[in-house]
Motif scaffolding. Structure first.
Motif, short mmCIF file in Angstrom:
data_model
loop_
_atom_site.label_atom_id
_atom_site.label_comp_id
_atom_site.label_asym_id
_atom_site.label_seq_id
_atom_site.Cartn_x
_atom_site.Cartn_y
_atom_site.Cartn_z
N LYS A 228 0.96 -1.50 0.16
CA LYS A 228 0.05 0.11 0.05
C LYS A 228 0.93 1.27 0.06
O LYS A 228 1.65 1.52 0.81
N SER A 229 0.94 2.04 -1.07
CA SER A 229 1.48 3.26 -1.25
C SER A 229 0.81 4.24 -2.14
O SER A 229 0.16 3.73 -3.14
N ASP A 230 0.83 5.50 -1.85
CA ASP A 230 0.26 6.49 -2.88
C ASP A 230 1.12 6.77 -4.07
O ASP A 230 0.64 7.24 -5.17
N ILE A 231 2.39 6.14 -4.04
CA ILE A 231 3.44 6.53 -4.98
C ILE A 231 3.57 5.19 -5.74
O ILE A 231 4.17 4.37 -4.95
N PRO A 232 3.61 5.38 -7.07
CA PRO A 232 3.77 4.13 -7.81
C PRO A 232 5.26 3.94 -7.79
O PRO A 232 6.25 4.66 -7.84
N LEU A 233 5.76 2.67 -7.72
CA LEU A 233 7.03 2.21 -7.85
C LEU A 233 7.28 1.28 -9.24
O LEU A 233 6.36 0.25 -9.19
N TYR A 234 8.33 1.53 -9.95
CA TYR A 234 8.58 0.63 -11.12
C TYR A 234 9.76 0.18 -10.87
O TYR A 234 10.79 0.77 -10.58
N ILE A 235 10.11 -0.99 -11.48
CA ILE A 235 11.43 -1.95 -11.52
C ILE A 235 11.80 -1.65 -12.92
O ILE A 235 10.99 -1.74 -13.94
N VAL A 236 12.85 -0.99 -13.07
CA VAL A 236 13.51 -0.60 -14.33
C VAL A 236 14.10 -1.78 -14.92
O VAL A 236 15.25 -2.31 -14.57
N GLU A 237 13.60 -2.20 -15.93
CA GLU A 237 14.20 -3.36 -16.84
C GLU A 237 14.88 -2.87 -18.26
O GLU A 237 15.43 -3.80 -18.60
N SER A 238 14.47 -1.76 -18.70
CA SER A 238 14.88 -1.09 -19.84
C SER A 238 15.94 -0.13 -19.87
O SER A 238 16.31 -0.12 -18.43
N ASP A 239 16.19 0.60 -20.62
CA ASP A 239 17.24 1.83 -20.66
C ASP A 239 16.82 2.79 -19.72
O ASP A 239 15.77 3.62 -19.77
N TRP A 240 17.52 2.92 -18.52
CA TRP A 240 17.30 4.02 -17.65
C TRP A 240 17.20 5.40 -18.16
O TRP A 240 16.32 6.05 -17.89
N GLN A 241 18.07 5.85 -19.22
CA GLN A 241 18.09 7.10 -19.80
C GLN A 241 16.65 7.24 -20.49
O GLN A 241 16.04 8.37 -20.40
N ASP A 242 16.11 6.44 -21.11
CA ASP A 242 15.09 6.41 -21.97
C ASP A 242 13.59 6.47 -21.11
O ASP A 242 12.75 7.26 -21.30
N VAL A 243 13.70 5.92 -19.88
CA VAL A 243 12.71 5.82 -18.99
C VAL A 243 12.80 7.28 -18.37
O VAL A 243 11.47 7.73 -18.18
N ILE A 244 13.77 7.79 -18.10
CA ILE A 244 13.76 9.01 -17.31
C ILE A 244 13.19 10.13 -18.19
O ILE A 244 12.30 11.00 -17.82
N GLN A 245 13.50 10.19 -19.47
CA GLN A 245 13.26 11.13 -20.60
C GLN A 245 11.86 11.16 -20.37
O GLN A 245 10.92 12.07 -20.57
N LYS A 246 11.32 9.71 -20.61
CA LYS A 246 9.71 9.69 -20.97
C LYS A 246 9.05 10.24 -19.76
O LYS A 246 8.03 10.95 -19.91
N LEU A 247 9.43 9.82 -18.44
CA LEU A 247 8.79 10.56 -17.43
C LEU A 247 8.82 12.04 -17.10
O LEU A 247 7.87 12.72 -16.75
N LEU A 248 10.08 12.64 -17.46
CA LEU A 248 10.30 13.88 -17.30
C LEU A 248 9.10 14.68 -18.17
O LEU A 248 8.94 15.64 -18.19
N LYS A 249 9.10 14.17 -19.41
CA LYS A 249 8.21 14.82 -20.68
C LYS A 249 6.74 15.04 -19.79
O LYS A 249 6.06 15.77 -20.29
N LYS A 250 6.52 13.76 -19.18
CA LYS A 250 5.00 13.66 -18.50
C LYS A 250 5.11 14.48 -17.13
O LYS A 250 4.09 14.63 -16.35
N LYS A 251 6.17 15.36 -16.76
CA LYS A 251 6.38 16.18 -15.68
C LYS A 251 6.11 15.49 -14.48
O LYS A 251 5.90 16.04 -13.38
N GLU A 252 6.66 14.27 -14.33
CA GLU A 252 6.88 13.53 -13.22
C GLU A 252 8.10 13.76 -12.52
O GLU A 252 8.86 14.34 -12.82
N ARG A 253 7.81 13.91 -10.99
CA ARG A 253 8.97 13.97 -10.04
C ARG A 253 9.49 12.86 -9.90
O ARG A 253 8.94 12.10 -9.24
N ILE A 254 10.83 12.37 -10.13
CA ILE A 254 11.18 11.10 -10.17
C ILE A 254 12.20 11.04 -9.12
O ILE A 254 12.89 11.87 -8.68
N GLY A 255 12.14 9.76 -8.27
CA GLY A 255 13.05 9.52 -7.11
C GLY A 255 13.46 8.02 -7.64
O GLY A 255 12.62 7.22 -8.02
N ILE A 256 14.80 8.01 -7.32
CA ILE A 256 15.68 6.78 -7.80
C ILE A 256 15.98 6.05 -6.53
O ILE A 256 16.60 6.48 -5.87
#
Ligand code: TXA
Ligand code: MG
Length: 331
Positions: A228-256
């Motif tokens: 139970k959490s309000d913040i989704p957690l994803y396990i990164v299995e693809s390229d970190w840089q691509d994933v970060i770019q995609k989420l930044l475009k969606k205006k997400e605030r990313i925690g690593i």
């Protein structure tokens, strides 16, 4: 009922033990995570654990012992394999499930005819159980569905005002809950949860193959077991840089949540990060995982990206808890 939760330290063990003897609940550190203890023989006290944790009634509690040689007092038909395990791994992060005797309060084992027993490897815990004078029913000291606590502050985040006291013994050394092995049907020993003692280590000692747990849960049970959490957690299995770019475009605030290596590469592009230590240092990842998770969930992050490790024998427990925290989400 609201109570003021006291913060005790090692010098206060006898005062803490008195609370337990009076049927109250007290949290304390173990070698794995903080536990929420009550007199395992006192039904009213044990019921308090279920109430304050909001724990589903059917979910049995394991019991902590201060002696290796007490198995036959609390379990029956104890197979020699169980004794081999206690000789090799107790005190330590291993819970052994056996056929129960009716020594404890009925709620401890819910509707099961088995009991989970463990002797923890932490001087303070062993001293505390001895001071109480009887075994303690003790699940992890968190609200059901939240990360297990590895500090007294984590315990208070979830249970302040709901339990009588927490004994502050600093950070728990291992950081992830014990391995659970079920030897109640010795022809079919089962590993129910990975932890500090690996499947391979157990198989070597008992000379038998362990079966994996097969869960046959209905939708309601699955929901109850979800992290139970309000913040989704994803396990990164693809390229970190691509994933970060995609989420930044969606205006997400990313925690690593990842190793030093990943953080030194991508940390400057994201809002928050928490290091698990050097890549491949699984002891460090285990110790810091729940702490990192709580910290990032309280940060400004709107999404958490987590690093998984190659699932060898010693990373099984970490990968298991990470997958639980992700509720199956991979990216
Ligand atoms: O390291 C640990 O095991 C920590 C510390 C505090 O000792 N405790 C812990 O407790 O993780 P808890 O309740 O969070 O997890 C215990 C697990 C639960 O999933 C419960 O269902 C299972 O053990 N369990 C307890 N008794 C059982 C039994 N008789 N048969 C099968 N599973 C059992
Ligand atoms: Mg738990």
């Amino acid at each position: 009922m609201l109570v003021k939760t006291k913060r005790f330290f090692e010098k206060d063990l006898s005062e803490a033990a008195k609370l337990i003897q009076n049927g109250e609940t007290v949290a304390f550190p173990t070698d794995t995570v903080y536990g929420l203890g009550a007199d395992a023989g006192n039904e009213e006290a044990v019921k308090k654990i279920f109430t304050v944790k909001a724990r589903p009634a059917g979910r049995a509690l394991n019991v902590l012992l201060a002696e290796k040689n007490d198995l036959n007092k609390y379990a029956k038909d104890v197979p020699k394999e169980a004794l081999l395990l206690t000789e090799n791994f107790w005190p330590g992060p291993l819970t052994i499930v056996l056929k129960k005797r009716n020594t404890f309060a009925p709620s401890v084992t819910a509707n099961l005819n088995t009991i989970g027993l463990r002797m923890p490897k932490h001087p303070l815990t062993l001293k505390f159980i001895k001071e109480c004078g009887f075994p303690l029913a003790a699940p992890s000291a968190n609200t059901s569905g939240r990360p297990s606590p590895t500090t007294a502050d984590h315990v208070l985040q979830d249970l302040d005002g709901k339990i009588s006291a927490v004994i502050d013994g600093g950070e728990t050394p291992f950081g992830i809950e014990s391995t659970i092995v079920d030897l109640s049907e010795i022809e079919k020993p089962i590993i129910l949860r990975p932890g500090g003692i690996t499947k391979n280590q157990i198989e070597k000692v008992i000379g038998k193959k362990l079966y994996e747990k097969k869960e046959n849960l209905n939708e309601k049970e699955k929901q109850a077991k979800r992290y139970k959490s309000d913040i989704p957690l994803y396990i990164v299995e693809s390229d970190w840089q691509d994933v970060i770019q995609k989420l930044l475009k969606k205006k997400e605030r990313i925690g690593i949540l990842a190793s030093d290596e990943v953080i030194s590469k991508y940390g400057n592009q994201v809002a928050e990060f928490y290091s698990l230590g050097k890549k491949g240092n699984i002891d460090s990842a285990n110790k810091l995982f729940f702490k990192a998770l709580r910290s990032l969930e309280q940060s400004s992050a709107t999404v958490i990206l987590a690093e998984t490790f190659k699932s060898d024998e010693f990373s099984e427990a970490y990968v298991n808890r990470l997958e639980k925290a992700a509720n199956g989400k991979k990216i």
